[in-house]
Write a protein that holds these residues in place. Structure first.
Motif, PDB file in Angstrom:
ATOM      1  N   LYS A   7      14.848  -3.100   3.219  1.00  0.00           N
ATOM      2  CA  LYS A   7      13.515  -3.400   3.745  1.00  0.00           C
ATOM      3  C   LYS A   7      12.908  -4.562   2.965  1.00  0.00           C
ATOM      4  O   LYS A   7      12.933  -4.577   1.719  1.00  0.00           O
ATOM      5  CB  LYS A   7      12.624  -2.172   3.646  1.00  0.00           C
ATOM      6  CG  LYS A   7      11.197  -2.393   4.172  1.00  0.00           C
ATOM      7  CD  LYS A   7      10.227  -2.741   3.063  1.00  0.00           C
ATOM      8  CE  LYS A   7       8.841  -3.050   3.601  1.00  0.00           C
ATOM      9  NZ  LYS A   7       7.872  -3.331   2.487  1.00  0.00           N
ATOM     10  N   GLY A 137       9.660  -3.437  11.373  1.00  0.00           N
ATOM     11  CA  GLY A 137       9.008  -2.359  10.647  1.00  0.00           C
ATOM     12  C   GLY A 137       7.633  -2.069  11.203  1.00  0.00           C
ATOM     13  O   GLY A 137       7.119  -2.815  12.046  1.00  0.00           O
ATOM     14  N   SER A 156       6.095  -0.151   7.159  1.00  0.00           N
ATOM     15  CA  SER A 156       7.460  -0.680   7.173  1.00  0.00           C
ATOM     16  C   SER A 156       8.355   0.055   6.178  1.00  0.00           C
ATOM     17  O   SER A 156       9.551   0.243   6.419  1.00  0.00           O
ATOM     18  CB  SER A 156       7.455  -2.183   6.867  1.00  0.00           C
ATOM     19  OG  SER A 156       6.862  -2.907   7.918  1.00  0.00           O
TER      20      SER A 156
END
Length: 424
Positions: A7, A137, A156
């Motif tokens: 991420k 996200g 996210s």
């Protein structure tokens, strides 16, 4: 071959050069033989800019939740498409998916949706074809209404963890602009130290107390579903911080007494003055508060005055929720029977966190003495097995964090680096 979910926050994809750097990191991971799913936030301050634009068009944003979600999810769509393009330009194959295309199903609450289930069939199919999957996200989809939803700020992180759980990923790497989780915010305490390993229990407390490196919902989700988190910087190759469940990991190490100091300036204090000290009154007050949807943090009730039979109840909550709570309580003043309401938005919260304090006496005394020696007054106190939280004046909070950090010998030898200045 491992499956890794990575991420990247807004500071990591803030501009074209940053997106290219992130693409290079993802491609290098793929070249090592690992499958990669990347979850991205909006570029830089895009979400804030879109919110400002919405407020300029519709001041106060009354009853525009659905359309606001449609607007805000545009930021992540830009990031995911650009990142997929950048990966392809570096010789790897990538395909981007919106939250709904990735199977992120939520309830119908706009602006703060909760994940109901994740069915990432299209993501799995892309991985089976040898592609890198790039997922938006922060966004989801409600099957009943057919509408796009958003998960709220920090969403996210939660998107990434939910995908990692659904895909049975080996690890979920959270890339940010700091080199991991630190003993304090390095923007406030320059000599804060990176923590190599922190338990999910401690990370939950740090996140709840204001540490911004991980969103609390993502830590909760990871703990519930057994997802290992690895917090790293997208600007360096440093090792970062592993967030783990000691029971799942089978750890036999003794935990450090204190892992860190977190702080938060986003809360306000509401005091209900002159409350009748009879059974059921507090329940009535907090039922009214709950009906507004507000999230109460700390609660303190004073000792009843014998002469009047009345007491005061104070509690903290996010600043943006205070107005609705005050209005709701005021409308019930006569039936609850309190005298008045007080609102204070100039407070700060400091939390000392560490699993080791369960078995170490004198932590509270050491904390209170450090604050006293610095001339910092404590207005509220709340404790758990691994956390002590105090409320101070907002303009004293930074000093409080620094003196407590030093008092518990958490200062490092070198200054920490915040590569992009946001801590996310």
């Amino acid at each position: 071959m491992s499956l890794i979910v990575q991420k990247f926050g807004g500071s990591s994809v803030a501009d074209a050069d940053s997106i290219k750097r992130v693409a290079k990191r993802i491609v290098e991971t793929r070249k090592r033989g690992d499958d990669v799913v990347a979850v991205v936030s909006a570029m830089g301050d895009t979400t804030d800019e879109l919110l400002d634009l919405a407020h300029a068009v519709v001041p106060g944003l009354p009853a525009v939740g659905r359309e606001l979600d449609m607007l805000l999810t545009a930021g992540e769509r830009i990031s995911m498409a650009l990142l997929a393009m950048a990966i392809k330009s570096q010789g790897a194959d990538a395909v981007s998916f919106t939250g709904s295309q990735a199977g992120m199903l939520t309830d119908d609450r706009h602006g703060a949706a909760r994940i109901v289930s994740v069915t990432p069939d299209r993501v799995r199919h892309a991985l089976d074809k040898g592609q890198i999957a790039i997922v938006q996200g922060f966004a989801g989809f409600n099957k009943v209404t057919g509408d796009i939803t958003t998960l709220g700020r920090g969403g996210s992180d939660t998107s990434a963890v939910a995908l990692a759980a659904a895909l049975d990923a080996d690890v979920c790497e959270i890339y940010t602009d700091v080199d991991g989780v630190f003993t304090a915010d390095p923007r406030v305490v320059p000599r804060a130290r990176r923590i190599a390993r922190v338990t999910s229990e401690e990370m939950l407390e740090l996140a709840a107390a204001g540490a911004k490196v991980l969103h609390i919902r993502s830590v909760e989700y990871a703990r519930r579903h057994g997802v290992t988190l690895h917090v790293r910087s997208s600007f360096t190759n440093d090792e970062g911080t592993i967030v783990y469940d000691p029971e799942r990991a089978g750890s036999t190490m003794e935990e450090p007494m204190i892992v860190g100091v977190a702080h938060d300036l986003s809360e306000a204090k509401v005091t209900v003055v002159g409350v009748p000290d009879v059974p059921g009154t507090a329940a009535r007050i907090f039922t009214i508060v709950a009906e507004t949807g507000a999230n109460v943090d700390m609660i303190v009730q004073n000792v009843s005055e014998a002469a009047t039979g009345r007491t005061d109840i104070s509690f903290t909550l996010p600043k943006e929720e205070a107005g609705g709570v005050l209005q709701a309580l005021e409308s019930h003043r006569s039936d609850v029977g309190f005298a008045s309401l007080q609102h204070d938005d100039q407070i700060g919260k400091l939390a000392l966190v560490g699993a080791g304090m369960r078995t170490n006496a004198g932590v509270s005394a050491r904390l209170f003495k450090a604050l006293s020696d610095a001339g910092i007054n404590i207005e509220m106190i709340s404790t758990s097995e691994i956390r002590i939280s105090v409320v101070t004046r907002a303009d004293q909070l930074v000093d409080a964090v620094r003196v407590v950090h030093t008092a518990f010998e958490l200062d490092g030898d070198d200054e920490a680096v915040v590569h992009a200045g946001t801590g996310r």
